[in-house]
Design a protein around this motif. Structure first.
Motif, PDB file in Angstrom:
ATOM      1  N   GLY A  49       0.813  -1.209   0.000  1.00  0.00           N
ATOM      2  CA  GLY A  49       0.000   0.000   0.000  1.00  0.00           C
ATOM      3  C   GLY A  49       0.845   1.258   0.000  1.00  0.00           C
ATOM      4  N   THR A  50       1.909   1.258   0.777  1.00  0.00           N
ATOM      5  CA  THR A  50       2.802   2.419   0.823  1.00  0.00           C
ATOM      6  C   THR A  50       3.452   2.646  -0.535  1.00  0.00           C
ATOM      7  N   TRP A  51       3.918   1.573  -1.162  1.00  0.00           N
ATOM      8  CA  TRP A  51       4.527   1.692  -2.479  1.00  0.00           C
ATOM      9  C   TRP A  51       3.525   2.216  -3.511  1.00  0.00           C
ATOM     10  N   VAL A  86      -8.033   8.998   0.645  1.00  0.00           N
ATOM     11  CA  VAL A  86      -8.917   8.065   1.350  1.00  0.00           C
ATOM     12  C   VAL A  86      -8.357   6.645   1.261  1.00  0.00           C
ATOM     13  N   GLY A  87      -7.882   6.256   0.077  1.00  0.00           N
ATOM     14  CA  GLY A  87      -7.305   4.925  -0.084  1.00  0.00           C
ATOM     15  C   GLY A  87      -6.081   4.725   0.793  1.00  0.00           C
ATOM     16  N   GLY A  88      -5.223   5.732   0.881  1.00  0.00           N
ATOM     17  CA  GLY A  88      -4.049   5.650   1.734  1.00  0.00           C
ATOM     18  C   GLY A  88      -4.408   5.554   3.203  1.00  0.00           C
ATOM     19  N   ILE A 106      -6.917   3.153  -4.928  1.00  0.00           N
ATOM     20  CA  ILE A 106      -5.595   3.609  -5.347  1.00  0.00           C
ATOM     21  C   ILE A 106      -5.246   3.162  -6.764  1.00  0.00           C
ATOM     22  N   LEU A 107      -5.606   1.953  -7.133  1.00  0.00           N
ATOM     23  CA  LEU A 107      -5.204   1.416  -8.435  1.00  0.00           C
ATOM     24  C   LEU A 107      -5.761   2.253  -9.585  1.00  0.00           C
TER      25      LEU A 107
END
Length: 155
Positions: A49-51, A86-88, A106-107
């Motif tokens: 997720g961070t990447w 929001v995704g992060g 995120i995608l």
């Protein structure tokens, strides 16, 4: 359904249903692969997720700069930024359900679907706020009264 009632349902889902679903999924995964593997999977999920956030956030910021430099309204880029935020945030929350939903936001493949949903929600809210509960849209009234006339140009 009134706005207050729908807000209550959203809050109920966010604060009761989602945590219960997270606990259920964590317990089920832990029973299948073991507690330590579940923890490792959560850590790897956070690293992924961070990447993703760093990569897509950089792209979104670049697209925002390009839109501003070209002088056009960056509506799409701002919506993408909001979805990435929001995704992060969801990726920071421990659990597989919120992580899955965060990754979907995120995608770049799935983000346009959520961008359309976000656009509809914001548009509906803006229209409801600007028109008020008893306001009517411009145009012929409910009584059907229309003033007919002729435009005369004296030039």
């Amino acid at each position: 359904m009134s706005r207050r009632r729908s807000t209550r349902w959203v809050l109920f889902v966010l604060f009761v249903v989602v945590p219960l679903a997270e606990l259920y999924v964590l317990i089920q995964v832990g029973q299948v692969i073991g507690a330590w593997w579940t923890i490792l999977l959560l850590v790897l999920d956070s690293i992924l997720g961070t990447w993703l956030i760093r990569r897509e956030g950089g792209r979104a910021l670049s697209a925002l700069r390009t839109a501003l430099e070209s002088g056009r309204m960056p509506a799409r880029e701002l919506a993408d930024g909001a979805l990435l935020l929001v995704g992060g945030t969801l990726m920071l929350s421990p659990g597989f359900v919120t992580d899955l939903f965060g990754i979907l936001l995120i995608l770049p493949v799935t983000r346009p679907v959520f961008r359309r949903i976000l656009t509809r929600v914001v548009t509906a809210r803006l229209l409801a706020t600007s028109l008020g509960p008893n306001a009517q849209r411009p145009g012929p009234g409910s009584d059907g009264s229309v003033v007919r006339g002729e435009v005369v140009d004296d030039s």
